[in-house]
Write a protein that holds these residues in place. Sequence first.
Motif, PDB file in Angstrom:
ATOM      1  N   MET A 139      47.534  45.273  51.509  1.00  0.00           N
ATOM      2  CA  MET A 139      46.102  45.047  51.379  1.00  0.00           C
ATOM      3  C   MET A 139      45.851  43.891  50.423  1.00  0.00           C
ATOM      4  O   MET A 139      46.470  43.802  49.375  1.00  0.00           O
ATOM      5  N   SER A 140      44.958  43.037  50.777  1.00  0.00           N
ATOM      6  CA  SER A 140      44.550  41.943  49.900  1.00  0.00           C
ATOM      7  C   SER A 140      43.183  42.246  49.307  1.00  0.00           C
ATOM      8  O   SER A 140      42.359  42.912  49.920  1.00  0.00           O
ATOM      9  N   TYR A 141      43.001  41.746  48.110  1.00  0.00           N
ATOM     10  CA  TYR A 141      41.711  41.861  47.418  1.00  0.00           C
ATOM     11  C   TYR A 141      40.832  40.732  47.915  1.00  0.00           C
ATOM     12  O   TYR A 141      41.243  39.577  47.961  1.00  0.00           O
ATOM     13  N   LEU A 142      39.612  41.052  48.292  1.00  0.00           N
ATOM     14  CA  LEU A 142      38.690  40.070  48.837  1.00  0.00           C
ATOM     15  C   LEU A 142      37.613  39.720  47.818  1.00  0.00           C
ATOM     16  O   LEU A 142      37.260  40.535  46.965  1.00  0.00           O
ATOM     17  N   LYS A 143      37.069  38.537  47.955  1.00  0.00           N
ATOM     18  CA  LYS A 143      35.980  38.102  47.078  1.00  0.00           C
ATOM     19  C   LYS A 143      34.840  39.120  47.088  1.00  0.00           C
ATOM     20  O   LYS A 143      34.271  39.442  46.047  1.00  0.00           O
ATOM     21  N   SER A 144      34.529  39.655  48.247  1.00  0.00           N
ATOM     22  CA  SER A 144      33.432  40.613  48.367  1.00  0.00           C
ATOM     23  C   SER A 144      33.707  41.932  47.646  1.00  0.00           C
ATOM     24  O   SER A 144      32.788  42.700  47.389  1.00  0.00           O
ATOM     25  N   GLN A 145      34.963  42.202  47.301  1.00  0.00           N
ATOM     26  CA  GLN A 145      35.319  43.431  46.602  1.00  0.00           C
ATOM     27  C   GLN A 145      35.363  43.257  45.086  1.00  0.00           C
ATOM     28  O   GLN A 145      35.479  44.236  44.354  1.00  0.00           O
ATOM     29  N   MET A 146      35.241  42.017  44.633  1.00  0.00           N
ATOM     30  CA  MET A 146      35.337  41.758  43.200  1.00  0.00           C
ATOM     31  C   MET A 146      34.148  42.355  42.459  1.00  0.00           C
ATOM     32  O   MET A 146      33.027  42.378  42.961  1.00  0.00           O
ATOM     33  N   LEU A 147      34.425  42.853  41.270  1.00  0.00           N
ATOM     34  CA  LEU A 147      33.411  43.535  40.463  1.00  0.00           C
ATOM     35  C   LEU A 147      32.373  42.590  39.874  1.00  0.00           C
ATOM     36  O   LEU A 147      31.222  42.966  39.681  1.00  0.00           O
ATOM     37  N   TYR A 148      32.778  41.376  39.559  1.00  0.00           N
ATOM     38  CA  TYR A 148      31.898  40.477  38.806  1.00  0.00           C
ATOM     39  C   TYR A 148      31.482  39.263  39.626  1.00  0.00           C
ATOM     40  O   TYR A 148      31.150  38.224  39.079  1.00  0.00           O
ATOM     41  N   ASP A 149      31.475  39.391  40.943  1.00  0.00           N
ATOM     42  CA  ASP A 149      31.051  38.294  41.795  1.00  0.00           C
ATOM     43  C   ASP A 149      29.542  38.361  42.009  1.00  0.00           C
ATOM     44  O   ASP A 149      29.046  38.537  43.113  1.00  0.00           O
ATOM     45  N   ASP A 150      28.808  38.264  40.913  1.00  0.00           N
ATOM     46  CA  ASP A 150      27.348  38.339  40.966  1.00  0.00           C
ATOM     47  C   ASP A 150      26.708  36.959  40.852  1.00  0.00           C
ATOM     48  O   ASP A 150      25.507  36.838  40.707  1.00  0.00           O
ATOM     49  N   GLY A 151      27.530  35.929  40.882  1.00  0.00           N
ATOM     50  CA  GLY A 151      27.018  34.573  40.761  1.00  0.00           C
ATOM     51  C   GLY A 151      26.832  34.107  39.333  1.00  0.00           C
ATOM     52  O   GLY A 151      26.469  32.964  39.092  1.00  0.00           O
ATOM     53  N   LYS A 152      27.093  34.975  38.373  1.00  0.00           N
ATOM     54  CA  LYS A 152      26.908  34.622  36.969  1.00  0.00           C
ATOM     55  C   LYS A 152      28.229  34.438  36.225  1.00  0.00           C
ATOM     56  O   LYS A 152      28.311  33.632  35.319  1.00  0.00           O
ATOM     57  N   HIS A 153      29.237  35.200  36.582  1.00  0.00           N
ATOM     58  CA  HIS A 153      30.490  35.157  35.832  1.00  0.00           C
ATOM     59  C   HIS A 153      31.478  34.135  36.385  1.00  0.00           C
ATOM     60  O   HIS A 153      32.032  33.350  35.643  1.00  0.00           O
ATOM     61  N   TYR A 154      31.697  34.138  37.684  1.00  0.00           N
ATOM     62  CA  TYR A 154      32.703  33.262  38.285  1.00  0.00           C
ATOM     63  C   TYR A 154      32.107  31.975  38.837  1.00  0.00           C
ATOM     64  O   TYR A 154      31.014  31.961  39.382  1.00  0.00           O
ATOM     65  N   LYS A 155      32.894  30.933  38.734  1.00  0.00           N
ATOM     66  CA  LYS A 155      32.598  29.650  39.365  1.00  0.00           C
ATOM     67  C   LYS A 155      33.516  29.578  40.587  1.00  0.00           C
ATOM     68  O   LYS A 155      34.696  29.913  40.494  1.00  0.00           O
ATOM     69  N   TRP A 156      32.999  29.164  41.729  1.00  0.00           N
ATOM     70  CA  TRP A 156      33.777  29.184  42.964  1.00  0.00           C
ATOM     71  C   TRP A 156      34.067  27.801  43.538  1.00  0.00           C
ATOM     72  O   TRP A 156      34.638  27.687  44.615  1.00  0.00           O
TER      73      TRP A 156
END
Length: 101
Positions: A1-18
Motif C-alpha cells: 500500500m502506498s500513502y497518497l496525498k489525499s490521505q495525509m493529515l496536514y494537506d490543508d493547504g497551509k502546512h505543505y508546499k507542493w
Amino acid sequence: MSYLKSQMLYDDGKHYKWTAKADEDNPYYTKGTDYSQLNRTEGYEVLYFINHIGKKHWTNTPANTSTYNKIERMIRYSVPSEIRTHNKIADWIITNWNNTN
C-alpha cells in the motif's frame, strides 16, 4: 500500500508546499541537500519519504494508512528539528516508534 496525498493529515493547504522552483528547489535532485535532507514543509518530499520508510521498514506487516499517519505526525511534531537527514530521521522514527503516539 502506498500513502497518497489525499490521505495525509496536514494537506490543508497551509502546512505543505507542493510546487518546486527549478532554479531553487528541485524534487528530482539526486545529490546535495535536497537529496540528503528532508524539508518538512515540502509535501512531495514528505510524501516520498513516508512511502519510502513505510515500504523499507514495515516488511513483515505491511504499512497501512494508520502507520503512514503516525509517521507523518512524528515528522511534524516529534522528530527533533536538529535531525534533518533522511537516514537520521528514519532511524529516530524506528527507535522511538513505541514511545510516540
